[in-house]
Design a protein around this motif. Sequence first.
Motif, PDB file in Angstrom:
ATOM      1  N   THR A   1       0.813  -1.216   0.000  1.00 39.49           N
ATOM      2  CA  THR A   1       0.000   0.000   0.000  1.00 39.49           C
ATOM      3  C   THR A   1       0.844   1.262   0.000  1.00 39.49           C
ATOM      4  O   THR A   1       0.643   2.178  -0.814  1.00 39.49           O
ATOM      5  CB  THR A   1      -0.948   0.006   1.209  1.00 39.49           C
ATOM      6  OG1 THR A   1      -1.777  -1.153   1.160  1.00 39.49           O
ATOM      7  CG2 THR A   1      -1.814   1.247   1.197  1.00 39.49           C
ATOM      8  N   GLY A   2       1.822   1.341   0.908  1.00 38.05           N
ATOM      9  CA  GLY A   2       2.655   2.534   0.985  1.00 38.05           C
ATOM     10  C   GLY A   2       3.416   2.797  -0.293  1.00 38.05           C
ATOM     11  O   GLY A   2       3.516   3.943  -0.761  1.00 38.05           O
ATOM     12  N   ASP A   3       3.950   1.746  -0.892  1.00 36.76           N
ATOM     13  CA  ASP A   3       4.689   1.918  -2.140  1.00 36.76           C
ATOM     14  C   ASP A   3       3.767   2.365  -3.266  1.00 36.76           C
ATOM     15  O   ASP A   3       4.102   3.258  -4.065  1.00 36.76           O
ATOM     16  CB  ASP A   3       5.372   0.601  -2.530  1.00 36.76           C
ATOM     17  CG  ASP A   3       6.566   0.285  -1.629  1.00 36.76           C
ATOM     18  OD1 ASP A   3       7.022   1.191  -0.915  1.00 36.76           O
ATOM     19  OD2 ASP A   3       7.017  -0.871  -1.638  1.00 36.76           O
ATOM     20  N   ARG A   4       2.593   1.740  -3.347  1.00 35.22           N
ATOM     21  CA  ARG A   4       1.666   2.112  -4.418  1.00 35.22           C
ATOM     22  C   ARG A   4       1.256   3.573  -4.281  1.00 35.22           C
ATOM     23  O   ARG A   4       1.177   4.306  -5.281  1.00 35.22           O
ATOM     24  CB  ARG A   4       0.424   1.217  -4.394  1.00 35.22           C
ATOM     25  CG  ARG A   4       0.703  -0.223  -4.798  1.00 35.22           C
ATOM     26  CD  ARG A   4      -0.564  -1.017  -4.941  1.00 35.22           C
ATOM     27  NE  ARG A   4      -1.363  -0.546  -6.067  1.00 35.22           N
ATOM     28  CZ  ARG A   4      -2.203  -1.303  -6.758  1.00 35.22           C
ATOM     29  NH1 ARG A   4      -2.340  -2.585  -6.449  1.00 35.22           N
ATOM     30  NH2 ARG A   4      -2.896  -0.813  -7.752  1.00 35.22           N
ATOM     31  N   LEU A   5       0.994   4.022  -3.063  1.00 39.39           N
ATOM     32  CA  LEU A   5       0.549   5.396  -2.856  1.00 39.39           C
ATOM     33  C   LEU A   5       1.642   6.403  -3.189  1.00 39.39           C
ATOM     34  O   LEU A   5       1.441   7.354  -3.957  1.00 39.39           O
ATOM     35  CB  LEU A   5       0.087   5.583  -1.414  1.00 39.39           C
ATOM     36  CG  LEU A   5      -1.193   4.836  -1.009  1.00 39.39           C
ATOM     37  CD1 LEU A   5      -1.460   4.998   0.485  1.00 39.39           C
ATOM     38  CD2 LEU A   5      -2.391   5.349  -1.816  1.00 39.39           C
ATOM     39  N   ASN A   6       2.836   6.203  -2.605  1.00 35.88           N
ATOM     40  CA  ASN A   6       3.900   7.189  -2.779  1.00 35.88           C
ATOM     41  C   ASN A   6       4.493   7.168  -4.180  1.00 35.88           C
ATOM     42  O   ASN A   6       4.705   8.227  -4.794  1.00 35.88           O
ATOM     43  CB  ASN A   6       4.996   6.963  -1.732  1.00 35.88           C
ATOM     44  CG  ASN A   6       4.576   7.461  -0.362  1.00 35.88           C
ATOM     45  OD1 ASN A   6       4.421   8.656  -0.144  1.00 35.88           O
ATOM     46  ND2 ASN A   6       4.377   6.545   0.571  1.00 35.88           N
ATOM     47  N   PHE A   7       4.749   5.977  -4.710  1.00 34.34           N
ATOM     48  CA  PHE A   7       5.279   5.909  -6.073  1.00 34.34           C
ATOM     49  C   PHE A   7       4.200   6.338  -7.077  1.00 34.34           C
ATOM     50  O   PHE A   7       4.493   7.020  -8.062  1.00 34.34           O
ATOM     51  CB  PHE A   7       5.756   4.490  -6.382  1.00 34.34           C
ATOM     52  CG  PHE A   7       7.124   4.171  -5.838  1.00 34.34           C
ATOM     53  CD1 PHE A   7       8.252   4.309  -6.625  1.00 34.34           C
ATOM     54  CD2 PHE A   7       7.277   3.733  -4.541  1.00 34.34           C
ATOM     55  CE1 PHE A   7       9.517   4.014  -6.136  1.00 34.34           C
ATOM     56  CE2 PHE A   7       8.531   3.425  -4.033  1.00 34.34           C
ATOM     57  CZ  PHE A   7       9.662   3.572  -4.825  1.00 34.34           C
TER      58      PHE A   7
END
Length: 609
Positions: free
Chosen positions: A113-119
């Motif tokens: 989730t964090g990677d999908r959101l920030n990237f």
Amino acid sequence: MSSVSISSSDPATIATEMVRGLPYCLPAVKVVPEIKVAVRADYEDHKKSKRVALISGGGSGHEPAHAGYIGEGMLTGAVAGNVFASPSTSAVLQGILTVTGDAGCLVIVKNYTGDRLNFGLAVQQAKFQFGKNVDMVIVGDDAALKRSAMGRRGVAGTVLVHKIAGAAAARGHSLSDVKRVAEAVTDNMATMAVSFSPVLIPGTAMSDEFKKRLEGHMMELGMGIHGEPGAKKVDRAACPCAAGSKGDHVDVTKIAETLLQAVFNDDNDFGYLSHRQRGQKAALLINSLGASIPMELSLLAGVAVKIVEQKYHLKVTRTITGPLMTSLNMPGASLTVLLLDDERESLLDAPTTAGLPPVVKVDTSQAVEMAPHEEYAKEETVVWDKDDAKTKLPGLLVKAACSSIVSAEPEITRMDTICGDGDCGTGLKRAAESVLRHLEKEDIPLHTPDTKTGVSAPLFATVGRYINEGAEGSSGALYNILFTATAAALKRLEDEKSPPQGIRAIGMAVKEGIDKLCEIGGAQPGMRTMIDALTPACDALAQAAGKGPKAALEAAAKAAQEGAEATKTMDAVKGRASYIPAEQMKGTADPGAYAVSVWFKALADAYTD
């Protein structure tokens, strides 16, 4: 329980300081430590080359991913977050802007989730605020969880996306084509992991819940790469080692079977590789989660290749093995299977300057194991008649001596954990078992015809060789020297006009064997080694030889026991014990000397007139 043992002065800055050190660990990399961005040192030239750039990243703690894969033929840049935490949107954006030229940039994101959101947000900003030609691919390869709207987690298979998409970019493919290649890799691979202990983020206190995670010799199957619990826990007893192994060892075949069963799970809720074709080519990635060593990975690779081919009917043509996508120093491993077509195989083979272990070309139809060199033959033709009185007693004595060492292994190992590196007991056990196997196969020359001493010289030479082949290491070499020199002495005695007989001949020959052992090994009596039991035993054997073999062996056994006991107060001068503090060893006998006393006693007890 595992955690990082080396950290920066402030654990909160460990990821920043790690990035600061990357140029001293990786070739041709430049970094912006404050935002944890690393790029190719020649990124400006790459932007002008009209080739697509590749950016990836995620939380730190997965090294060598992701910066370790920066280089020609793989990534152009990587963005790191704090340990197990996604990098910020602004950091990702700066990474994209730094490396993106006219050909565009593909951002490779693991499905968290964090990677999908920030990237994802950074990609949008790069496109719409800065007009960059940027696209994104989400990698999910975890086979542990059912199909869902969230999709699979991105784990070790992400490295294969880096490699294959990077090769496509290096060949000048367009952005859309590089993305197509990357998505095809994701759609054709599955990964399953096993862990034997959780890990702690540096600076994090060990909670009671953490301590309980793997109590009772449990292992976790199907974890992600951020220290989260696995899909299920399994008792290690479900994968026991055969051959009497003790401790925390699990059987590699059972582990490989368990992991691959999940990878090839064809249930409707899973079925990530259910579209495979019989005989299709495949790549196998064998990944250490951090603490699993190359020896373990080699074991896993050898077994996994055979299972994939024999049980799941794929043709493994490529393997990559090493710590590829880690979870700090977690003890465990993962297996990834990638279905190949000609394009993916060709791109996998393409050269790269990044720090990826070699892509190994595999052809299991070709023999890779060889027989020993043909000139390495037995010393002498075996002469064995089980009913021959001349072979029965030597066979009985060899079996008794070797069996006694097998039984004494736990005590020898206990001593060596105090006085050495803990391998003396297991090494001698392997040596004894090697001799026993050859004894059972009837290829030890227990008696040779027309011997003038009544003793088979080839018996000693052959036993010494089998000891060496079984134990290897120092113990195997020492016993091989002893028995080879003893055999040479017996052969020399054969040339005498009136050669000594039986136990007297053995005593004289063993004395020469000990002298040769001291000459080559450098040990002398009083140095806390096996010599301290061998020398008095040999002296006692010679002195009591006139009383008959039984009495001579009993005297030798008593002297060996006393010699071993005396080592409890000696200071070590030779061997690994010489590196151990003397006070730690006081009161414990030298394990090598103790082993000598064990087999001498077994000889004395087993001898019958």
